[in-house]
Design an enzyme around this catalytic site. Structure first.
Site, PDB file in Angstrom:
ATOM      1  N   THR A   1      34.741  27.620  33.911  1.00  0.00           N
ATOM      2  CA  THR A   1      35.399  26.559  33.152  1.00  0.00           C
ATOM      3  C   THR A   1      34.659  25.248  33.359  1.00  0.00           C
ATOM      4  O   THR A   1      34.374  24.869  34.492  1.00  0.00           O
ATOM      5  CB  THR A   1      36.873  26.446  33.616  1.00  0.00           C
ATOM      6  OG1 THR A   1      37.551  27.622  33.192  1.00  0.00           O
ATOM      7  CG2 THR A   1      37.552  25.213  33.049  1.00  0.00           C
TER       8      THR A   1
ATOM      9  N   GLN B   1      35.829  35.262  27.959  1.00  0.00           N
ATOM     10  CA  GLN B   1      36.916  35.545  28.901  1.00  0.00           C
ATOM     11  C   GLN B   1      38.252  35.144  28.286  1.00  0.00           C
ATOM     12  O   GLN B   1      38.460  33.982  27.928  1.00  0.00           O
ATOM     13  CB  GLN B   1      36.722  34.826  30.238  1.00  0.00           C
ATOM     14  CG  GLN B   1      37.737  35.361  31.261  1.00  0.00           C
ATOM     15  CD  GLN B   1      37.721  34.675  32.604  1.00  0.00           C
ATOM     16  OE1 GLN B   1      37.711  33.449  32.674  1.00  0.00           O
ATOM     17  NE2 GLN B   1      37.723  35.454  33.674  1.00  0.00           N
TER      18      GLN B   1
ATOM     19  N   HIS C   1      41.097  38.065  31.706  1.00  0.00           N
ATOM     20  CA  HIS C   1      41.230  37.370  32.992  1.00  0.00           C
ATOM     21  C   HIS C   1      42.510  37.829  33.685  1.00  0.00           C
ATOM     22  O   HIS C   1      43.596  37.348  33.411  1.00  0.00           O
ATOM     23  CB  HIS C   1      41.285  35.860  32.742  1.00  0.00           C
ATOM     24  CG  HIS C   1      41.012  35.020  33.960  1.00  0.00           C
ATOM     25  ND1 HIS C   1      41.133  35.512  35.246  1.00  0.00           N
ATOM     26  CD2 HIS C   1      40.621  33.720  34.085  1.00  0.00           C
ATOM     27  CE1 HIS C   1      40.829  34.532  36.103  1.00  0.00           C
ATOM     28  NE2 HIS C   1      40.509  33.451  35.430  1.00  0.00           N
TER      29      HIS C   1
ATOM     30  N   ASN D   1      42.749  35.465  39.942  1.00  0.00           N
ATOM     31  CA  ASN D   1      42.913  34.065  40.355  1.00  0.00           C
ATOM     32  C   ASN D   1      44.299  33.452  40.144  1.00  0.00           C
ATOM     33  O   ASN D   1      44.418  32.241  39.935  1.00  0.00           O
ATOM     34  CB  ASN D   1      41.841  33.190  39.663  1.00  0.00           C
ATOM     35  CG  ASN D   1      40.437  33.554  40.129  1.00  0.00           C
ATOM     36  OD1 ASN D   1      40.282  34.249  41.125  1.00  0.00           O
ATOM     37  ND2 ASN D   1      39.429  33.081  39.425  1.00  0.00           N
TER      38      ASN D   1
ATOM     39  N   TYR E   1      46.473  33.679  37.730  1.00  0.00           N
ATOM     40  CA  TYR E   1      46.926  33.318  36.378  1.00  0.00           C
ATOM     41  C   TYR E   1      47.929  34.371  35.865  1.00  0.00           C
ATOM     42  O   TYR E   1      48.355  35.246  36.622  1.00  0.00           O
ATOM     43  CB  TYR E   1      45.720  33.115  35.450  1.00  0.00           C
ATOM     44  CG  TYR E   1      44.894  31.917  35.897  1.00  0.00           C
ATOM     45  CD1 TYR E   1      45.446  30.634  35.868  1.00  0.00           C
ATOM     46  CD2 TYR E   1      43.612  32.069  36.394  1.00  0.00           C
ATOM     47  CE1 TYR E   1      44.704  29.536  36.312  1.00  0.00           C
ATOM     48  CE2 TYR E   1      42.865  30.972  36.834  1.00  0.00           C
ATOM     49  CZ  TYR E   1      43.426  29.699  36.796  1.00  0.00           C
ATOM     50  OH  TYR E   1      42.709  28.622  37.242  1.00  0.00           O
TER      51      TYR E   1
ATOM     52  N   ARG F   1      38.818  41.420  34.657  1.00  0.00           N
ATOM     53  CA  ARG F   1      38.504  40.774  35.934  1.00  0.00           C
ATOM     54  C   ARG F   1      39.728  40.768  36.837  1.00  0.00           C
ATOM     55  O   ARG F   1      40.814  40.371  36.391  1.00  0.00           O
ATOM     56  CB  ARG F   1      38.028  39.333  35.701  1.00  0.00           C
ATOM     57  CG  ARG F   1      37.451  38.719  36.965  1.00  0.00           C
ATOM     58  CD  ARG F   1      36.815  37.359  36.745  1.00  0.00           C
ATOM     59  NE  ARG F   1      35.636  37.221  37.586  1.00  0.00           N
ATOM     60  CZ  ARG F   1      35.209  36.074  38.104  1.00  0.00           C
ATOM     61  NH1 ARG F   1      35.826  34.947  37.831  1.00  0.00           N
ATOM     62  NH2 ARG F   1      34.138  36.037  38.872  1.00  0.00           N
TER      63      ARG F   1
ATOM     64  N   ASN G   1      45.391  29.299  43.583  1.00  0.00           N
ATOM     65  CA  ASN G   1      46.441  28.972  42.600  1.00  0.00           C
ATOM     66  C   ASN G   1      47.824  29.459  43.033  1.00  0.00           C
ATOM     67  O   ASN G   1      48.616  29.945  42.219  1.00  0.00           O
ATOM     68  CB  ASN G   1      46.083  29.539  41.212  1.00  0.00           C
ATOM     69  CG  ASN G   1      44.909  28.795  40.585  1.00  0.00           C
ATOM     70  OD1 ASN G   1      44.844  27.561  40.669  1.00  0.00           O
ATOM     71  ND2 ASN G   1      43.989  29.521  39.979  1.00  0.00           N
TER      72      ASN G   1
ATOM     73  N   GLY H   1      28.202  32.748  39.821  1.00  0.00           N
ATOM     74  CA  GLY H   1      28.904  31.623  39.218  1.00  0.00           C
ATOM     75  C   GLY H   1      28.154  30.322  39.406  1.00  0.00           C
ATOM     76  O   GLY H   1      27.394  29.868  38.541  1.00  0.00           O
ATOM     77  N   ARG H   2      28.358  29.712  40.585  1.00  0.00           N
ATOM     78  CA  ARG H   2      27.797  28.383  40.829  1.00  0.00           C
ATOM     79  C   ARG H   2      26.282  28.341  40.650  1.00  0.00           C
ATOM     80  O   ARG H   2      25.742  27.354  40.137  1.00  0.00           O
ATOM     81  CB  ARG H   2      28.232  27.899  42.223  1.00  0.00           C
ATOM     82  CG  ARG H   2      29.723  27.580  42.265  1.00  0.00           C
ATOM     83  CD  ARG H   2      30.277  27.555  43.661  1.00  0.00           C
ATOM     84  NE  ARG H   2      30.304  28.893  44.268  1.00  0.00           N
ATOM     85  CZ  ARG H   2      30.832  29.184  45.446  1.00  0.00           C
ATOM     86  NH1 ARG H   2      31.382  28.217  46.163  1.00  0.00           N
ATOM     87  NH2 ARG H   2      30.827  30.411  45.916  1.00  0.00           N
TER      88      ARG H   2
HETATM   89  C1  FMN Z   1      33.360  25.172  38.062  1.00  0.00           C
HETATM   90  C2  FMN Z   1      33.965  26.545  38.177  1.00  0.00           C
HETATM   91  C3  FMN Z   1      34.727  27.037  37.128  1.00  0.00           C
HETATM   92  C4  FMN Z   1      35.260  28.327  37.182  1.00  0.00           C
HETATM   93  N1  FMN Z   1      35.958  28.824  36.102  1.00  0.00           N
HETATM   94  C5  FMN Z   1      36.370  30.116  36.089  1.00  0.00           C
HETATM   95  C6  FMN Z   1      36.971  30.686  34.915  1.00  0.00           C
HETATM   96  O1  FMN Z   1      37.107  30.059  33.859  1.00  0.00           O
HETATM   97  N2  FMN Z   1      37.378  31.977  34.983  1.00  0.00           N
HETATM   98  C7  FMN Z   1      37.229  32.734  36.124  1.00  0.00           C
HETATM   99  O2  FMN Z   1      37.620  33.906  36.149  1.00  0.00           O
HETATM  100  N3  FMN Z   1      36.635  32.218  37.242  1.00  0.00           N
HETATM  101  C8  FMN Z   1      36.199  30.946  37.227  1.00  0.00           C
HETATM  102  N4  FMN Z   1      35.537  30.451  38.344  1.00  0.00           N
HETATM  103  C9  FMN Z   1      35.197  31.360  39.463  1.00  0.00           C
HETATM  104  C10 FMN Z   1      33.777  31.907  39.288  1.00  0.00           C
HETATM  105  O3  FMN Z   1      33.696  32.774  38.162  1.00  0.00           O
HETATM  106  C11 FMN Z   1      33.327  32.726  40.524  1.00  0.00           C
HETATM  107  O4  FMN Z   1      34.271  33.735  40.769  1.00  0.00           O
HETATM  108  C12 FMN Z   1      33.166  31.872  41.779  1.00  0.00           C
HETATM  109  O5  FMN Z   1      32.408  30.708  41.503  1.00  0.00           O
HETATM  110  C13 FMN Z   1      32.510  32.664  42.908  1.00  0.00           C
HETATM  111  O6  FMN Z   1      31.230  33.129  42.505  1.00  0.00           O
HETATM  112  P1  FMN Z   1      29.879  32.401  43.061  1.00  0.00           P
HETATM  113  O7  FMN Z   1      29.963  32.455  44.552  1.00  0.00           O
HETATM  114  O8  FMN Z   1      28.746  33.203  42.510  1.00  0.00           O
HETATM  115  O9  FMN Z   1      29.894  30.992  42.552  1.00  0.00           O
HETATM  116  C14 FMN Z   1      35.051  29.142  38.329  1.00  0.00           C
HETATM  117  C15 FMN Z   1      34.289  28.616  39.403  1.00  0.00           C
HETATM  118  C16 FMN Z   1      33.755  27.350  39.337  1.00  0.00           C
HETATM  119  C17 FMN Z   1      32.908  26.850  40.484  1.00  0.00           C
END
Ligand code: FMN
Length: 358
Positions: free
Chosen positions: A25, A97, A173, A176, A178, A225, A233, A317-318
């Site tokens: 997001t 998603q 989704h 997390n 939701y 997912r 949350n 992700g990041r």
């Molecule tokens: C800025 C940001 C936004 C995220 N938005 C979502 C999202 O929209 N849907 C979701 O399932 N996870 C979301 N996540 C979780 C990421 O998909 C991921 O699970 C998390 O960053 C861990 O993976 P990583 O260690 O590779 O970053 C978000 C994480 C971050 C940092």
């Protein structure tokens, strides 16, 4: 030995490699429609084997944060079409998603200023980001039994909108904390009807959503997912996550979804937040779907997980926010750009489409 950089047939999708951009997001969708910058942002990251888009609400009630895009109106379909065309022009693949936040919302996002809906009337606590800045989430209202088919229809309709918008697949989704997670976990779900109580009842909404979508658009374009033990949350911990998610995996098997995407541990945090045997859960799926893992993966961890057969795909992700050319950098074992935390949510091009490539 399977390799992270090898192609993979994922349901109906031929992927160039097993590296996935996780859903992220970014809260830059003014008017709840992905804008011009989103087209560049996703195009820049099209070398991922699969991009999973940021969460997109399946209906107006599904929104919980400022400026998140939807996937349920003609205007949104048209705007997403520009994104999917751009990714396809680069040879990439992209899933959307499908998101319903449930109680992680605020009345200012809800039609008519109503209470957000959930499995329960108990608040998650915590805050969300609105036009007025950070505010406490609003107290929810428990969905009535009669309203549940409408929720399933919203997910299915959004999946159909996704196909119209040119997406290759959808990821539901279910993670997390939701809406779907709010039904699955007994740390949240306090219902006594057919959608609460036993594991089978709590899993039911998620399974009905998955079955409805698989029937509508094809199981080979459908993924889910899950995050068995993340406490984010206000989700807390289910009293027996292993039994709950083993059951869900077992029930998903006959659907033959394209993939199941599992967040291991606390989303964005400790991978060992609570004990959970992911391999056991996967066994219940019985090889029916590809197994996608996420959370804190480094290059070495990802290479090893795929080589050892513990995962078919790894989502980042990041690292994908900060490195549009992440696949190339992983291939070359090159250094990664650092993440700018100040520009994650909202704002403009900075921290969105200006991260440098090698
Ligand atoms: C800025 C940001 C936004 C995220 N938005 C979502 C999202 O929209 N849907 C979701 O399932 N996870 C979301 N996540 C979780 C990421 O998909 C991921 O699970 C998390 O960053 C861990 O993976 P990583 O260690 O590779 O970053 C978000 C994480 C971050 C940092």
């Amino acid at each position: 030995m399977p390799n992270l950089f090898d192609p993979l047939q994922l349901g109906e999708l031929a992927l160039a490699n097993r590296i996935v951009m996780a859903p992220l997001t970014r809260s830059r969708s003014k008017g709840l429609v992905p804008g011009e910058m989103a087209v560049d942002y996703y195009r820049q990251r099209a070398t991922a084997g699969l991009i999973i888009s940021e969460g997109a609400q399946v209906c107006a009630e599904g929104q919980g944060y400022l400026d998140t895009p939807g996937i349920h109106t003609p205007e949104q379909i048209k705007a997403w079409r520009r994104v999917t065309d751009a990714v396809h022009a680069e040879g990439g693949k992209i899933a959307v998603q499908l998101w319903h936040v449930g109680r992680i919302s605020h009345t200012s996002f809800q039609p008519g200023g109503a209470a957000p809906v959930s499995s329960t009337a108990i608040s998650a606590g915590g805050k969300t980001y609105t036009a007025e800045g950070f505010v406490p989430v609003s107290a929810p209202r428990a969905l009535s039994l009669a309203e549940i088919p409408g929720v399933i229809r919203a997910f299915v309709r959004a999946a159909e909108c996704a196909m119209e918008a040119g997406f290759d697949a959808v990821e539901v989704h279910g993670a997390n904390g939701y809406l779907l997670d709010q039904f699955m976990r007994d740390s949240i779900n306090d219902r006594s009807d057919d959608y609460g109580g036993s594991i089978a009842h709590r899993a039911r909404l998620t399974l009905e959503v998955m079955s409805g979508i698989a029937t509508a658009i094809g199981s080979g374009r459908t993924g889910l997912r899950l995050s068995p033990v993340t406490p984010v949350n206000g989700a807390g911990q289910d009293s027996d996550p292993q039994a709950l998610f083993n059951h869900i995996a077992q029930q998903l098997a006959p659907l033959k979804l394209a993939f199941v995407h599992v967040i291991e541990g606390q989303t964005g945090g400790a991978r060992d937040i609570a004990p959970f045997d992911y391999a056991a859960m996967r066994q219940h799926l019985g090889g029916a779907s590809a197994w996608m893992v996420n959370n804190g993966y480094t290059r070495e961890m990802a290479l090893k997980a795929v080589a050892e057969g513990r995962a078919d795909l790894v989502a980042f992700g990041r690292d994908f926010i900060a490195n549009p050319d992440l696949v190339r950098r992983l291939r070359l074992n090159a250094q990664l750009n650092p993440l700018d935390r100040a520009t994650l949510y909202g704002g403009d091009a900075k921290g969105y489409i200006d991260y440098p490539t090698l």
